[in-house]
Each structure stands twice: as C-alpha cells, then as structure tokens.
Design a protein around this motif. Sequence first.
Motif, PDB file in Angstrom:
ATOM      1  N   ALA A 136       0.827  -1.203   0.000  1.00  0.00           N
ATOM      2  CA  ALA A 136       0.000   0.000   0.000  1.00  0.00           C
ATOM      3  C   ALA A 136       0.863   1.255   0.000  1.00  0.00           C
ATOM      4  O   ALA A 136       0.434   2.315  -0.459  1.00  0.00           O
ATOM      5  CB  ALA A 136      -0.927   0.002   1.212  1.00  0.00           C
ATOM      6  N   ALA A 137       2.087   1.146   0.526  1.00  0.00           N
ATOM      7  CA  ALA A 137       2.954   2.323   0.646  1.00  0.00           C
ATOM      8  C   ALA A 137       3.495   2.786  -0.705  1.00  0.00           C
ATOM      9  O   ALA A 137       3.983   3.903  -0.819  1.00  0.00           O
ATOM     10  CB  ALA A 137       4.117   2.049   1.593  1.00  0.00           C
ATOM     11  N   ARG A 138       3.445   1.909  -1.718  1.00  0.00           N
ATOM     12  CA  ARG A 138       3.872   2.341  -3.064  1.00  0.00           C
ATOM     13  C   ARG A 138       2.846   1.874  -4.078  1.00  0.00           C
ATOM     14  O   ARG A 138       3.025   0.835  -4.721  1.00  0.00           O
ATOM     15  CB  ARG A 138       5.275   1.819  -3.401  1.00  0.00           C
ATOM     16  CG  ARG A 138       5.704   2.209  -4.819  1.00  0.00           C
ATOM     17  CD  ARG A 138       7.190   2.093  -5.062  1.00  0.00           C
ATOM     18  NE  ARG A 138       7.926   3.024  -4.246  1.00  0.00           N
ATOM     19  CZ  ARG A 138       9.040   2.714  -3.584  1.00  0.00           C
ATOM     20  NH1 ARG A 138       9.516   1.503  -3.642  1.00  0.00           N
ATOM     21  NH2 ARG A 138       9.654   3.627  -2.869  1.00  0.00           N
ATOM     22  N   PRO A 139       1.741   2.637  -4.208  1.00  0.00           N
ATOM     23  CA  PRO A 139       0.686   2.183  -5.129  1.00  0.00           C
ATOM     24  C   PRO A 139       1.139   2.200  -6.588  1.00  0.00           C
ATOM     25  O   PRO A 139       0.701   1.382  -7.379  1.00  0.00           O
ATOM     26  CB  PRO A 139      -0.453   3.182  -4.903  1.00  0.00           C
ATOM     27  CG  PRO A 139       0.006   4.166  -3.886  1.00  0.00           C
ATOM     28  CD  PRO A 139       1.426   3.899  -3.537  1.00  0.00           C
ATOM     29  N   GLN A 140       1.995   3.137  -6.944  1.00  0.00           N
ATOM     30  CA  GLN A 140       2.462   3.230  -8.334  1.00  0.00           C
ATOM     31  C   GLN A 140       3.911   2.758  -8.399  1.00  0.00           C
ATOM     32  O   GLN A 140       4.794   3.346  -7.780  1.00  0.00           O
ATOM     33  CB  GLN A 140       2.357   4.689  -8.809  1.00  0.00           C
ATOM     34  CG  GLN A 140       3.138   5.011 -10.057  1.00  0.00           C
ATOM     35  CD  GLN A 140       2.278   5.019 -11.311  1.00  0.00           C
ATOM     36  OE1 GLN A 140       1.218   5.631 -11.354  1.00  0.00           O
ATOM     37  NE2 GLN A 140       2.735   4.323 -12.330  1.00  0.00           N
ATOM     38  N   ALA A 141       4.146   1.697  -9.136  1.00  0.00           N
ATOM     39  CA  ALA A 141       5.506   1.138  -9.208  1.00  0.00           C
ATOM     40  C   ALA A 141       6.375   1.972 -10.140  1.00  0.00           C
ATOM     41  O   ALA A 141       5.870   2.712 -10.985  1.00  0.00           O
ATOM     42  CB  ALA A 141       5.445  -0.293  -9.703  1.00  0.00           C
ATOM     43  N   TYR A 142       7.685   1.849  -9.986  1.00  0.00           N
ATOM     44  CA  TYR A 142       8.617   2.514 -10.904  1.00  0.00           C
ATOM     45  C   TYR A 142       8.631   1.766 -12.237  1.00  0.00           C
ATOM     46  O   TYR A 142       8.526   0.535 -12.266  1.00  0.00           O
ATOM     47  CB  TYR A 142      10.030   2.496 -10.325  1.00  0.00           C
ATOM     48  CG  TYR A 142      10.226   3.413  -9.140  1.00  0.00           C
ATOM     49  CD1 TYR A 142      10.340   4.781  -9.322  1.00  0.00           C
ATOM     50  CD2 TYR A 142      10.315   2.903  -7.863  1.00  0.00           C
ATOM     51  CE1 TYR A 142      10.521   5.628  -8.226  1.00  0.00           C
ATOM     52  CE2 TYR A 142      10.495   3.734  -6.764  1.00  0.00           C
ATOM     53  CZ  TYR A 142      10.600   5.104  -6.960  1.00  0.00           C
ATOM     54  OH  TYR A 142      10.781   5.928  -5.889  1.00  0.00           O
ATOM     55  N   ALA A 143       8.778   2.536 -13.328  1.00  0.00           N
ATOM     56  CA  ALA A 143       8.950   1.896 -14.631  1.00  0.00           C
ATOM     57  C   ALA A 143      10.332   1.255 -14.676  1.00  0.00           C
ATOM     58  O   ALA A 143      10.536   0.215 -15.294  1.00  0.00           O
ATOM     59  CB  ALA A 143       8.807   2.925 -15.741  1.00  0.00           C
ATOM     60  N   LYS A 144      11.284   1.895 -14.019  1.00  0.00           N
ATOM     61  CA  LYS A 144      12.659   1.413 -14.019  1.00  0.00           C
ATOM     62  C   LYS A 144      13.154   1.425 -12.576  1.00  0.00           C
ATOM     63  O   LYS A 144      13.054   2.441 -11.899  1.00  0.00           O
ATOM     64  CB  LYS A 144      13.512   2.379 -14.863  1.00  0.00           C
ATOM     65  CG  LYS A 144      14.842   1.835 -15.239  1.00  0.00           C
ATOM     66  CD  LYS A 144      14.836   1.393 -16.675  1.00  0.00           C
ATOM     67  CE  LYS A 144      16.212   0.853 -17.062  1.00  0.00           C
ATOM     68  NZ  LYS A 144      16.113  -0.082 -18.172  1.00  0.00           N
ATOM     69  N   LYS A 145      13.665   0.313 -12.106  1.00  0.00           N
ATOM     70  CA  LYS A 145      14.187   0.259 -10.733  1.00  0.00           C
ATOM     71  C   LYS A 145      15.497  -0.504 -10.779  1.00  0.00           C
ATOM     72  O   LYS A 145      15.574  -1.573 -11.388  1.00  0.00           O
ATOM     73  CB  LYS A 145      13.166  -0.444  -9.827  1.00  0.00           C
ATOM     74  CG  LYS A 145      13.503  -0.417  -8.349  1.00  0.00           C
ATOM     75  CD  LYS A 145      13.076   0.913  -7.704  1.00  0.00           C
ATOM     76  CE  LYS A 145      13.217   0.900  -6.187  1.00  0.00           C
ATOM     77  NZ  LYS A 145      14.608   0.868  -5.714  1.00  0.00           N
ATOM     78  N   ALA A 146      16.518   0.053 -10.152  1.00  0.00           N
ATOM     79  CA  ALA A 146      17.827  -0.596 -10.167  1.00  0.00           C
ATOM     80  C   ALA A 146      18.327  -0.793  -8.737  1.00  0.00           C
ATOM     81  O   ALA A 146      19.099   0.022  -8.226  1.00  0.00           O
ATOM     82  CB  ALA A 146      18.811   0.246 -10.967  1.00  0.00           C
ATOM     83  N   PRO A 147      17.867  -1.857  -8.053  1.00  0.00           N
ATOM     84  CA  PRO A 147      18.330  -2.089  -6.684  1.00  0.00           C
ATOM     85  C   PRO A 147      19.852  -2.261  -6.645  1.00  0.00           C
ATOM     86  O   PRO A 147      20.423  -2.878  -7.545  1.00  0.00           O
ATOM     87  CB  PRO A 147      17.617  -3.385  -6.270  1.00  0.00           C
ATOM     88  CG  PRO A 147      16.518  -3.566  -7.247  1.00  0.00           C
ATOM     89  CD  PRO A 147      16.974  -2.920  -8.515  1.00  0.00           C
TER      90      PRO A 147
END
Lengths: 204, 257
Positions: A61-72
């Motif tokens: 719930a804390a991030r309803p919209q995900a990133y298009a690009k994520k680089a952990p």
Amino acid sequence: MAYLARFWDSTIGKKSAEAMHDYATLLRTSMPVLWGARIALIGAVVLHAVAALQLTQRSNAARPQAYAKKAPQVTTFAAKTIRYGGVLLLAFIVFHILHMTLGVVAAPGFVHLDPYNNVRQGLANPLVAGFYLLAMAALGLHLYHGTWAVFRTLGVARPSPTPLKRRLAVALAAIVVLGFAAIPLGALAGAFTEQPSPVTAEGH
Amino acid sequence: MRLTLHVWRQSGPSTPGKLETYPIDGVDADMSFLEMFDMLNEQLTLEGKEPVAFAHDCREGICGSCNMMISGQAHGPWKGATTCQLHMRAFKDGDEIWVEPWRAKAFPMVKDLVVDRSAFDRIIQAGGYISVNTGGARDANEILIGKEVVDESMDAAACIGCGACVAACPNASASLFTGAKITHLGLLPQGQPERDRRALAMVEQMDLEGFGHCTLTGECQEACPKEISIDVIKRMNRDYAVAAARYVEPKETAGAG
C-alpha cells in the motif's frame, strides 16, 4: 579414518533406529512439556506469519504506483525472495507435521515412535526428499537475511562501518542448512539401511 | 552528447501520468543533471510544449529539493550526491535515461517530477526537536560531549530530508529519515529529556503517514546523498523499544498549584 567409519556405522547403521526411538520416547516423558513447546512453537509461527502478511500489505500500500525502471543496488537475493520463501516454509512445516509426526501424507508404512524407519521410508521418494531440500534452501535464505536483520530490528547490533557485512548470519545459515539437508541427502544416497523397528521389538 | 530521455509527465495529482520520450542533443559532459533539464525545458518551450516541472533550490546538494529517480536510482548513479550534484559525465553519448518522481503513497504527486514531502515535516513536528528555555545565549562548549558521540550525531544530522531513502526502499519506508533524526538528537545531552517521547511520537507519525516498514535491504543507505548508515535505523528501533517499555504519559496537571 577407521574410527570415523566405525562411529558412522555405529550411529547410522546399528544404533540409529534405537537412538531415534529413544529420543522420540524421551520427548514424551512429559506430555505437558511437549505440548507446551508445541503450542509455543505454533503460536510463534502464527504470529510470525500474521505479522509478515500485515507488513507485506502495508508495504504494497505504501507504493501504489511502481517505478517503470528500478535498479536495486545492494538488495540480496535472500531479501528479495524472503516472502516467497516464507510461504514455502509455512507449506513445508504443515507438510512435515503431516508427513513425519502424524504420518498421514506420503508416509508409507508409518509406525508411531519409529522415527528412523519413518524417515527412511518417508524420504525414499526423491520428490519428497527434493521438497525437503528446497525448503531447507528457503530456510537458509531466511536465516541469512533474518539473523543479520534481527539484531538491527531489535537495536542491539553494534555500530559498524560496514553494516551490510553479515559473517555470523552466513555461518549460522550454512551450519543449520547443511545439518538439516544432510538427512534428505543421506536418504537419497541410500545411507538409511533397513532396521528392525524398535517399536515392534518392544512388543508395542 | 545526444541522449534519449524518458520523463514522467503528469499534469496533476488526479490525472493519470505517463512516460514521454524526448531526444536531446548537444548535452555537455560538464553540465549538471539539472542544467540538462533546464536545456530540455527550453527546447520544450520553443516547441510550444509544457516544460517539465521539477523541484530545485540550492543546486549545491544541501536543500534536498531536486528529487529524481534516474534510471531506477534515487539521485542517479553517483554515490553521496544529489541530482544537482550529478554531472552529465556520468552518462555517455547515446544513453537512454529514465526519469521518474519519488514513488510513495506518503509523497503525493503534485506535478511531473514534483511530489509533496510534507509528511517528513509532520514527522519532525511530532518530536524532531529539543526544548530549550529562552534567555541569554548559553556559552559554547558549556556541556562537554565526547568526540565519538558528536561525530555519530553529526553524521546523522547530515540528513537533508530529500526522501531518497523512501524512494529507493522497496517498501517505501521512511526509517532512514526518521532514524537519522532520532539518532541525531537522541545521542546528545540536550536531546535526553524528550528522548523517549520523541522516539514514540516520530515512529508513530511515520506509520500514520503511510510509509512502509523496514526490511533492512540497505537500499536507503546506498541511495542517501549524505551516505547515512542504516545504523540509525537500529538506533531508532532500540530507542522505540526502550521508550515503549518505560515511557509513561505525564498526567495532566489540574488546576493552579
């Protein structure tokens, strides 16, 4: 070497069915203590699973919209998969109780209080032994992340210039996983020879 | 150099947004990332398009406004740097760059790359302060504090409240931010009177704002432009646990004494 071979033979070969039977009866010397431990463990698992579920829901719930690009950058495989591993472990715990304690699932020739032969026959099926190994892999990943994280969650770890290093967690995870995995691996390798059941020998 | 930018465009909080692709040419390696964005906005204005809204203020890495998720990394690929301190020499000709806003429920969208970080202000208001009686200025060094303590406190105090920790966290947790404030004040003698109340109030406000929980992935520490260590989270957890065990809400003092 000969000593080790003899020791090996003596525990696994001759004595183990009896030793494991003795252990099983030892556990039952006091049923209130055994049930106390069982209830405490089940309670801990339930609390752990409920907390994990609630936290996962909050996290989603804390991030309803995900990133298009994520680089952990530093997230470990263990941390990424800990939720799936946890579900797998829960399924394993249920299966393990049905399999080895109650002997109602995938347990041909199950005899109460004869753990040696129950393990021997229960793990003879490679699929079952494989599931045990898979669950132990998940346990290792759980411990690898969890052992390191718990000291930080509780706030007792000492400050460190390299807080992401986790030697103790690696060691603990390796010891526990290798120890537990040795049993299904041993079963697959045929280390469990057939032994007369101590239960029938005692005339139960 | 010539770059391809994929920039998140969203005209307002309630309208759906999407990534728009803009080619940009003639980018100098010595430009900062924000200067490159200034260039992009000039280009967009000349084309008669709406320029990209992005927050910026000091452009020297201390205000914490210039927040961009650059190709999946908060503040881009350089360690210990904000977006304004990131220079285009971090990229090479022909690169594709994705630019998105911080994504967290507690940071509502304003426009394009601008989000509202007032949740952080409310966490600070809940307890991120010390109370000092007014009067004549106290002497400097009136209270002696060990160097190790001062250093640890100062490292935590370096937090500029940019929110990169939340942006980088897989759970959108604000633990590094809140931990930094609790560590910064809780280590110093001046922070002791309100230490328990601070830990309880700030952590509870953090939860109330809708941030996620900490799973100790360490992503926040890597993203933090001030390189604040996750040790501050451990300190927050301990202070919270201790405070929860021993803190008793003071009774209302009724009537005139």
